[in-house]
Design an enzyme around this catalytic site. Structure first.
Site, PDB file in Angstrom:
ATOM      1  N   ASP A  74       4.859  -5.955  -6.840  1.00 19.92           N
ATOM      2  CA  ASP A  74       3.768  -6.620  -7.566  1.00 19.92           C
ATOM      3  C   ASP A  74       4.337  -7.456  -8.702  1.00 19.92           C
ATOM      4  O   ASP A  74       5.410  -7.162  -9.217  1.00 19.92           O
ATOM      5  CB  ASP A  74       2.842  -5.607  -8.256  1.00 19.92           C
ATOM      6  CG  ASP A  74       2.274  -4.606  -7.312  1.00 19.92           C
ATOM      7  OD1 ASP A  74       2.209  -4.881  -6.110  1.00 19.92           O
ATOM      8  OD2 ASP A  74       1.891  -3.525  -7.810  1.00 19.92           O
TER       9      ASP A  74
HETATM   10  N1  URA Z   1       3.663   0.278  -5.325  1.00 22.01           N
HETATM   11  C1  URA Z   1       2.966  -0.470  -6.203  1.00 22.01           C
HETATM   12  O1  URA Z   1       1.887  -0.077  -6.640  1.00 22.01           O
HETATM   13  N2  URA Z   1       3.490  -1.640  -6.592  1.00 22.01           N
HETATM   14  C2  URA Z   1       4.671  -2.115  -6.161  1.00 22.01           C
HETATM   15  O2  URA Z   1       5.097  -3.201  -6.561  1.00 22.01           O
HETATM   16  C3  URA Z   1       5.394  -1.341  -5.249  1.00 22.01           C
HETATM   17  C4  URA Z   1       4.858  -0.142  -4.842  1.00 22.01           C
END
Ligand code: URA
Length: 230
Positions: free
Chosen positions: A102
């Site tokens: 993310d």
């Molecule tokens: N889980 C999440 O919530 N975000 C990420 O970037 C990777 C795994």
């Protein structure tokens, strides 16, 4: 391969520009200045501006992803690709991330021009473990350890439960979670499901590769040997 094809394949310039680069003496083969764009060479025999052609056997990079940039070629705002040299992005095979983090997740992110490598590491059949460290804005209940390990947690809007995941609590509101799959916002959603919204999230390992061993500040990268994932 022809020299002009090598220069364009590995992202240095177009085939047309390669003729000019060669004319200007910027390209050497086995220590001798090249004269013709059509001369044949192996990529690992070629120097461009005195430097070996980078990653002739494929680009495999570990990046310590900083917060605030996106794993996309298309979106607005800062992209992880903005952190990389342009000629890597111009490589003929196209460069992509291995899965995604993310925008507000930091840590270990693999980048490659090898589509088979992406597939091998992201295939649900492989279950390559990924380890995340997190902090939450509320205490994580101890019962989450068993819940996550049990493989029965059904996330909102999904029809199959999460695979068993290993949760280690390192504080009341912090811990480490190892996943064997990659669903959308999975760590955040699993912790939210037990009443602990994530405020800080960092991926610290993918399979045998540990972020701490790479000694990378956010935004820095290192070349890796893909064979460690074999
Ligand atoms: N889980 C999440 O919530 N975000 C990420 O970037 C990777 C795994």
């Amino acid at each position: 391969m022809r020299l002009d094809a090598i220069l364009s394949r590995f992202g240095y310039c177009s085939r047309r520009e390669a003729a000019l680069w060669i004319k200007r003496g910027r390209v050497q083969v086995k220590g001798t200045v090249a004269k013709s764009p059509s001369a044949k060479a192996e990529p690992d025999e070629v120097l461009v501006d005195g430097e070996p052609v980078e990653f002739p056997g494929g680009l495999y990079i570990a990046l310590n992803k900083p917060l605030g940039c996106t794993c996309s070629h298309r979106e607005e705002g800062e992209l992880v690709y903005d952190l990389l040299p342009q000629h890597w992005l111009n490589r003929a095979d196209g460069v992509s991330t291995v899965g995604r983090l993310d925008k507000e997740t930091g840590g270990l992110l693999l980048i490659t021009d090898d589509g088979a490598f992406v597939h091998a590491l992201t295939s649900p059949k492989r279950h390559v473990p990924k380890v995340y460290e997190f902090e939450c804005s509320a205490p994580v209940p101890k019962s989450a350890v068993e819940l996550f390990a049990g493989g029965e947690l059904l996330l909102h809007g999904e029809t199959t439960p999460c695979l068993p995941a290993e949760l280690v609590l390192t504080g009341e509101c912090s811990g480490r979670l190892t996943l064997h799959e990659g669903r959308y916002h999975q760590v955040r959603r699993m912790l939210a499901a037990v009443g602990a919204p994530v405020t800080v999230l960092t991926r610290v390992a993918i399979g045998p590769l540990q972020l701490a061993e790479l000694n990378l500040a956010p935004g820095e990268w290192a070349a890796i040997d893909p064979a460690i994932f074999a």
